[in-house]
Structure formats: structure tokens, C-alpha cells
Design a protein around this motif. Structure first.
Motif, PDB file in Angstrom:
ATOM      1  N   ARG A  11       0.790  -1.374  -0.034  1.00 45.13           N
ATOM      2  CA  ARG A  11       0.110   0.244   0.025  1.00 45.13           C
ATOM      3  C   ARG A  11       0.970   1.237   0.099  1.00 45.13           C
ATOM      4  NH1 ARG A  11      -4.997   1.546   3.993  1.00 45.13           N
ATOM      5  NH2 ARG A  11      -5.247   3.617   3.219  1.00 45.13           N
ATOM      6  N   ALA A  12       2.011   1.301   0.883  1.00 43.61           N
ATOM      7  CA  ALA A  12       2.883   2.454   0.880  1.00 43.61           C
ATOM      8  C   ALA A  12       3.565   2.666  -0.535  1.00 43.61           C
ATOM      9  CB  ALA A  12       3.904   2.214   1.641  1.00 43.61           C
ATOM     10  N   LEU A  13       3.757   1.393  -1.160  1.00 43.70           N
ATOM     11  CA  LEU A  13       4.366   1.735  -2.679  1.00 43.70           C
ATOM     12  C   LEU A  13       3.138   2.417  -3.587  1.00 43.70           C
ATOM     13  CD1 LEU A  13       6.588   1.497  -4.475  1.00 43.70           C
ATOM     14  CD2 LEU A  13       5.688  -0.698  -5.206  1.00 43.70           C
ATOM     15  N   ARG A  14       2.029   1.732  -3.677  1.00 37.48           N
ATOM     16  CA  ARG A  14       0.960   2.409  -4.168  1.00 37.48           C
ATOM     17  C   ARG A  14       0.547   3.965  -4.101  1.00 37.48           C
ATOM     18  NH1 ARG A  14      -4.229   3.411  -3.417  1.00 37.48           N
ATOM     19  NH2 ARG A  14      -4.801   2.317  -1.750  1.00 37.48           N
ATOM     20  N   GLU A  15       0.644   4.121  -2.758  1.00 35.51           N
ATOM     21  CA  GLU A  15       0.326   5.629  -2.413  1.00 35.51           C
ATOM     22  C   GLU A  15       1.662   6.469  -2.841  1.00 35.51           C
ATOM     23  OE1 GLU A  15      -0.607   5.515   1.737  1.00 35.51           O
ATOM     24  OE2 GLU A  15      -2.781   4.813   1.287  1.00 35.51           O
ATOM     25  N   ALA A  16       2.615   5.814  -2.761  1.00 35.94           N
ATOM     26  CA  ALA A  16       3.822   6.738  -3.025  1.00 35.94           C
ATOM     27  C   ALA A  16       3.751   7.006  -4.591  1.00 35.94           C
ATOM     28  CB  ALA A  16       5.095   5.926  -2.810  1.00 35.94           C
ATOM     29  N   LYS A  17       3.408   6.222  -5.495  1.00 39.78           N
ATOM     30  CA  LYS A  17       3.135   6.284  -6.865  1.00 39.78           C
ATOM     31  C   LYS A  17       1.807   6.989  -7.259  1.00 39.78           C
ATOM     32  CE  LYS A  17       5.098   3.241  -9.586  1.00 39.78           C
ATOM     33  NZ  LYS A  17       6.331   4.065  -9.993  1.00 39.78           N
ATOM     34  N   ARG A  18       1.136   7.436  -6.100  1.00 43.66           N
ATOM     35  CA  ARG A  18      -0.061   8.260  -6.460  1.00 43.66           C
ATOM     36  C   ARG A  18      -1.143   7.600  -7.441  1.00 43.66           C
ATOM     37  NH1 ARG A  18       1.851  11.317  -2.764  1.00 43.66           N
ATOM     38  NH2 ARG A  18       2.181  13.349  -3.215  1.00 43.66           N
ATOM     39  N   MET A  19      -0.995   6.136  -7.322  1.00 43.99           N
ATOM     40  CA  MET A  19      -1.977   5.252  -7.982  1.00 43.99           C
ATOM     41  C   MET A  19      -3.188   4.807  -7.384  1.00 43.99           C
ATOM     42  SD  MET A  19       0.407   2.781 -10.147  1.00 43.99           S
ATOM     43  CE  MET A  19       1.630   3.332 -11.503  1.00 43.99           C
ATOM     44  N   SER A  20      -4.422   4.645  -8.048  1.00 42.04           N
ATOM     45  CA  SER A  20      -5.383   3.955  -7.503  1.00 42.04           C
ATOM     46  C   SER A  20      -5.358   2.579  -7.219  1.00 42.04           C
ATOM     47  CB  SER A  20      -6.850   4.390  -8.361  1.00 42.04           C
ATOM     48  OG  SER A  20      -6.655   3.781  -9.783  1.00 42.04           O
ATOM     49  N   ILE A  21      -6.225   1.692  -6.664  1.00 45.01           N
ATOM     50  CA  ILE A  21      -5.863   0.118  -6.676  1.00 45.01           C
ATOM     51  C   ILE A  21      -6.003  -0.050  -7.931  1.00 45.01           C
ATOM     52  CG2 ILE A  21      -7.057  -1.682  -5.733  1.00 45.01           C
ATOM     53  CD1 ILE A  21      -7.609  -0.516  -3.147  1.00 45.01           C
ATOM     54  N   ARG A  22      -6.879   0.116  -8.759  1.00 45.69           N
ATOM     55  CA  ARG A  22      -7.120  -0.148 -10.179  1.00 45.69           C
ATOM     56  C   ARG A  22      -5.688  -0.156 -10.951  1.00 45.69           C
ATOM     57  NH1 ARG A  22     -12.568   0.906 -13.418  1.00 45.69           N
ATOM     58  NH2 ARG A  22     -13.284  -0.536 -11.884  1.00 45.69           N
ATOM     59  N   GLU A  23      -5.201   1.098 -10.797  1.00 45.06           N
ATOM     60  CA  GLU A  23      -4.049   1.388 -11.675  1.00 45.06           C
ATOM     61  C   GLU A  23      -2.841   0.843 -11.216  1.00 45.06           C
ATOM     62  OE1 GLU A  23      -5.313   5.849 -12.517  1.00 45.06           O
ATOM     63  OE2 GLU A  23      -4.239   5.555 -10.786  1.00 45.06           O
ATOM     64  N   PHE A  24      -2.792   0.373 -10.112  1.00 47.32           N
ATOM     65  CA  PHE A  24      -1.626  -0.272  -9.378  1.00 47.32           C
ATOM     66  C   PHE A  24      -1.592  -1.641  -9.844  1.00 47.32           C
ATOM     67  CE2 PHE A  24       0.603  -1.766  -5.655  1.00 47.32           C
ATOM     68  CZ  PHE A  24       1.853  -1.358  -5.694  1.00 47.32           C
ATOM     69  N   ALA A  25      -2.708  -2.176  -9.648  1.00 48.95           N
ATOM     70  CA  ALA A  25      -2.978  -3.638 -10.199  1.00 48.95           C
ATOM     71  C   ALA A  25      -2.608  -3.782 -11.464  1.00 48.95           C
ATOM     72  CB  ALA A  25      -4.521  -4.072  -9.701  1.00 48.95           C
ATOM     73  N   ALA A  26      -3.130  -2.996 -12.360  1.00 45.62           N
ATOM     74  CA  ALA A  26      -2.881  -2.934 -13.876  1.00 45.62           C
ATOM     75  C   ALA A  26      -1.322  -2.919 -14.084  1.00 45.62           C
ATOM     76  CB  ALA A  26      -3.537  -2.077 -14.514  1.00 45.62           C
ATOM     77  N   HIS A  27      -0.739  -1.986 -13.252  1.00 48.09           N
ATOM     78  CA  HIS A  27       0.876  -1.597 -13.261  1.00 48.09           C
ATOM     79  C   HIS A  27       1.254  -3.066 -13.090  1.00 48.09           C
ATOM     80  CE1 HIS A  27       4.551   0.817 -13.512  1.00 48.09           C
ATOM     81  NE2 HIS A  27       4.582   0.397 -12.385  1.00 48.09           N
ATOM     82  N   LEU A  28       0.954  -3.698 -12.027  1.00 48.54           N
ATOM     83  CA  LEU A  28       1.778  -4.739 -11.525  1.00 48.54           C
ATOM     84  C   LEU A  28       1.236  -6.143 -12.497  1.00 48.54           C
ATOM     85  CD1 LEU A  28       1.458  -4.748  -7.465  1.00 48.54           C
ATOM     86  CD2 LEU A  28       3.438  -4.163  -8.994  1.00 48.54           C
ATOM     87  N   GLY A  29       0.076  -6.140 -13.081  1.00 52.82           N
ATOM     88  CA  GLY A  29      -0.352  -7.206 -13.760  1.00 52.82           C
ATOM     89  C   GLY A  29      -1.264  -8.242 -12.832  1.00 52.82           C
ATOM     90  N   VAL A  30      -1.785  -7.807 -11.989  1.00 51.35           N
ATOM     91  CA  VAL A  30      -2.690  -8.652 -11.015  1.00 51.35           C
ATOM     92  C   VAL A  30      -4.075  -8.087 -10.942  1.00 51.35           C
ATOM     93  CG1 VAL A  30      -0.502  -9.251  -9.522  1.00 51.35           C
ATOM     94  CG2 VAL A  30      -2.014  -7.278  -8.928  1.00 51.35           C
ATOM     95  N   HIS A  31      -4.847  -8.768 -10.540  1.00 54.72           N
ATOM     96  CA  HIS A  31      -6.324  -8.476 -10.282  1.00 54.72           C
ATOM     97  C   HIS A  31      -6.447  -7.200  -8.965  1.00 54.72           C
ATOM     98  CE1 HIS A  31     -10.499  -8.395  -9.849  1.00 54.72           C
ATOM     99  NE2 HIS A  31     -10.682  -9.135 -11.121  1.00 54.72           N
ATOM    100  N   GLU A  32      -7.290  -6.338  -9.292  1.00 54.53           N
ATOM    101  CA  GLU A  32      -7.346  -5.295  -8.191  1.00 54.53           C
ATOM    102  C   GLU A  32      -7.609  -5.791  -6.943  1.00 54.53           C
ATOM    103  OE1 GLU A  32     -11.103  -2.616  -9.003  1.00 54.53           O
ATOM    104  OE2 GLU A  32     -10.299  -3.520 -11.018  1.00 54.53           O
TER     105      GLU A  32
END
Length: 458
Positions: A11-32
Motif C-alpha cells: 500500500r505504501a508503494l501504491r500511495e507513493a506512486k499516486r495510483m488508485s488500486i485499479r491503476e496499481f493492479a494493472a501496473h503490476l499485472g494482477v487483479h485489483e
């Protein structure tokens, strides 16, 4: 680097990159849902090794600012002082922060005994915080104040330059601008700006359909115009809907499917909110009816076009952008000439084609469509041949046969083939001048814009 990732570090990494859960999941290639599960579990949940590696890569590719934010967010919280969401009981409801509570709701666990264990205040505050965070992201946009203005200007420039510029360089420019629009659509913007971008994508796809037709690629033109229609539907723009239906009708007409073309032209009329759009569609319909051979239906469509021209309504695409999207008096006259040739009516065809040529000759150079003017000259030659005048046909064709190769659009070859059939009629058999003209047309058709493309360009 992180020794072992937990839901808290994820979660800290997602918030550091200013991404939503959906955007972060897509960035990693996993389901939200998996990201939500990690964050809800906090320190208790550790992603699988393959996802640990994905998180490692994500952090490694982050910039210095994102890494600094991550280090601050991932640092263990000091023991002194309560956390903002402290005081919640993790045992009864299985949550200790907003993310964990909302994850319980997502999984359907907040029912029955689970619901009874949820604090009313926690639920209300979590909902409020979620709304605030989402609204903050929604206010963000990748569209600057001048971006749409520039793209609108690009569309207007391309649509108007195309009528007097060879198709290939303009097609490159159309594709360049549409690719920019596509990239913008991959980002985030206000709904009204998204609709505007789809209108731009539809307009550019329509221009590419027109260029594909001019180069003789009717199947590709069909794909482009179907995309244009889809974007018109998404943006809800009647001007683009009407224009796309008319362009699709012309593609079907040139593909020898006149009845399908009629359906498209007639369907487009329900979206014709402007006089220009209605006049264009009625003229297209008249042209198709003349090819089918129905004089009565052709005359009906011609009268309908005349009636529609008296309306005062306008739309942003046909009347403000104009160019390829417009339908000037010269273009209407050109359509009339082609319609009368189909019916074998030489005199009205001659009158219409001569008017077309004069309107283009005396009009603004920027609005002079070399394609429509050249096709009108070919129709004029056909009308002269119907009247038995070989000299008149040759005079009409001289400017056409002198066209640069990159301006020899595919429709010219098709229309000139019809002229050659008329030259081979018994009236001109054995006439040396007729044979010489036929040979010049044959040579011209051997070097159209399509044939002049370098190998592999198709």
C-alpha cells in the motif's frame, strides 16, 4: 529494497506512486481484488514470490521522488501516539483501518454477525474518506487548458488541407494526431473532455477512411468508418454520426453494394441536424439511386436536397470544421453531374460539371478540391461523348491527364475506365483521335497514386 513485502509496504508503494488500486493492479499485472486483499491484511499478508518480484521491479523503476515518499510511508509508525484509525477493534470485525473495513464490504463479509461487529461511525467515516479520495483523483486530468484547442485546430487544418493536398502526406498527419488522441484517452480526464477526445478520434478515423478510399483501399476504409461511427456513438455527436453514415454509404457504393449504401445514407438522415448534413446525404442517396437506374427515386432525392438547403441549421463538424466534412455548392454540383451521367443525361450533366469547374476555378484556392474538380472533368468528358463530341471530351480531360501521380486518386481510374468504354463505342471505331485518347488514358491509369507508393506500402 524490501526484504519481504507485506500488504502494508504494498500500500505504501501504491500511495507513493499516486495510483488508485485499479491503476496499481494493472501496473503490476494482477487483479485489483488481490491488491485490496494485500492492503486489508496489512503486515499479516505477504504476497506470493512472483508478486514479491513484481513489487521489487516496481520499486526499482520508481523515480527518486516516489522512492522518498515510499520510504516515509513504509516506515514503521512510532509507538507513541495513536494512529488516525486507531481505536478500532481488529478482533470482532476483522479490520483496523478503512482499507480493511472496505475490503470486508467488498467480499460480502459485512453481513449478519459481521455487520453487527462493525462500528457505525467507522463505516460512515470510511465511506466519507473513500469519497474524498476518489473525488481528489477525479479532479486530476491529463488534459491541459490548451490541449483540446490544439487538437481541434489540428482537425480543422487537416480537413481543409486535404482537399488540395495529395493523400499520402495528409494520411501520415492524420495518423500522428489520432495516435496522440489515443494516448490521451489512456489517461484520466473529466468526462466532458473524454467525450471530446472520442469526437476527435472519430473525426480522424473518418478522415482516414476518406484517404483510404482515395488510395483505393475500400476494405481499410470500411474499418476506419466503422471505428468513426463507434466513436460518434460514444461521444453522442449527431454531426459525426450523419457524416460517418454518408461516408460509409459512399464506400459501399464504390464497392458495388448500392442497396446497402442506400440503407446507410437513409439511416444517416435521422442524425442530420444541419442543412449541410441533410443536403449531403440526399445528394449521396440521389447518386446511388441513379446507379441503380431509378429515375423517379433519383429525382425525389434531388428535390429533397433542394428543400433541405433552405434550412438555417448548422453543426460544428459540417459547417465549422468544413473541408472534407463540408458540402459546398461546388461539391453539390459535382455530385449532380455524376448522378446525371449514371442516368445517361448529357445536357444536365454538362451544365452541372461546367458549374463545378467554374466554382472551383473562381473560389478560394484553399477550398479547391483537386479530386472533385478532376472527377467533374471526367464526367464532363463522358457527357461530351454521349453527345458524340470527341473534341469536347479531350478538352475536358487534358487537365486531368496532366495531374501529378500523387494526386491520381483511385476514383479517377474507375471513372476513366467508363470513359474508355464510351470511346470504344461504334461511333468512334476507327477514329485515330479516339485511339490516341484511349492510349493516353491507359497510360494515366497505369500510374495512379496507389501504384506510385513504394514497395511494401500497401
Amino acid at each position: 529494497m524490501v526484504g519481504q513485502w507485506s500488504g502494508r509496504e504494498a500500500r505504501a508503494l501504491r500511495e507513493a506512486k499516486r495510483m488508485s488500486i485499479r491503476e496499481f493492479a494493472a501496473h503490476l499485472g494482477v487483479h485489483e481484488r488481490l491488491v485490496s486483499k494485500w492492503e486489508a491484511g496489512g503486515d499479516r499478508v505477504h504476497p506470493r514470490p512472483v508478486n514479491q518480484a513484481a513489487l521489487d521491479t516496481c520499486l526499482a523503476r520508481s523515480d527518486d521522488i516516489e522512492r522518498t515518499r515510499f520510504a516515509a510511508l513504509a516506515a514503521p509508525e512510532p509507538d507513541s501516539g495513536p494512529r488516525p484509525d486507531a481505536g478500532r477493534s481488529a478482533a470482532p470485525g476483522g479490520y483496523s483501518n478503512d482499507a480493511e473495513l472496505l475490503a470486508l464490504i467488498d467480499t460480502g463479509a459485512a453481513r449478519g454477525e459481521g455487520l453487527a461487529a462493525i462500528s457505525e461511525k467507522d463505516l460512515i467515516m470510511a465511506a466519507a474518506h473513500e469519497a474524498s479520495e476518489h473525488a481528489g483523483r477525479a479532479e486530476g486530468t491529463n488534459i491541459g487548458p490548451s490541449t483540446l484547442d490544439q487538437l481541434d485546430a489540428d482537425i480543422t487544418r487537416i480537413a481543409n488541407d486535404y482537399v488540395h493536398t495529395p493523400p499520402m502526406p495528409m494520411m501520415v498527419e492524420m495518423l500522428r494526431v489520432r495516435r496522440r488522441v489515443y494516448r490521451l484517452l489512456e489517461g484520466h480526464q473529466r468526462p466532458s473532455d473524454t467525450s471530446h477526445l472520442y469526437l476527435l478520434a472519430g473525426s480522424l478515423s473518418g478522415l482516414l477512411a476518406n484517404a483510404s478510399t482515395d488510395l483505393g483501399y475500400l476494405d481499410a476504409a470500411g474499418e476506419q468508418i466503422r471505428a468513426s461511427w463507434a466513436y460518434a456513438e460514444i461521444s453522442g455527436h449527431n454531426g459525426l454520426r450523419a457524416w460517418a453514415r454518408g461516408m460509409h454509404a459512399l464506400i459501399e457504393y464504390w464497392s458495388e453494394r448500392p442497396h446497402r449504401a442506400l440503407q446507410l445514407a437513409q439511416n444517416g438522415l435521422q442524425y442530420a441536424d444541419s442543412a449541410t448534413a441533410a443536403v449531403r446525404l440526399h445528394n449521396i442517396e440521389a447518386r446511388i439511386w441513379s446507379k441503380i437506374g431509378s429515375t423517379a427515386d433519383t429525382e425525389r432525392a434531388i428535390h429533397a436536397a433542394a428543400d433541405a438547403s433552405s434550412a438555417a441549421a448548422a453543426d460544428s463538424l459540417h459547417d465549422e470544421v468544413g473541408g472534407v466534412f463540408g458540402f459546398s455548392d461546388a461539391k453539390a454540383s459535382y455530385y449532380a453531374g455524376a448522378t446525371y451521367i449514371h442516368l445517361g443525361l448529357a445536357e444536365p450533366a454538362l451544365a452541372a460539371t461546367e458549374r463545378t469547374i467554374e466554382l472551383y476555378r473562381t473560389g478560394p484556392a484553399r477550398q479547391r478540391s483537386y479530386g472533385a474538380e478532376s472527377l467533374a472533368r471526367v464526367d464532363s468528358a463522358a457527357a461530351h461523348l454521349i453527345n458524340g463530341s470527341l473534341d469536347g471530351a479531350e478538352a475536358a480531360l487534358l487537365p486531368v491527364l496532366a495531374l501529378d501521380e500523387d494526386k491520381r486518386i483511385a476514383q479517377l481510374e474507375e471513372r476513366l475506365t467508363g470513359v474508355r468504354r464510351r470511346i470504344c463505342a461504334p461511333a468512334f471505331r476507327g477514329v485515330a483521335e479516339a485511339r490516341a485518347l484511349d492510349e493516353r488514358i491507359e497510360e494515366f491509369c497505369g500510374s495512379t497514386a496507389t501504384r506510385s507508393l513504394p514497395p511494401g506500402s500497401g
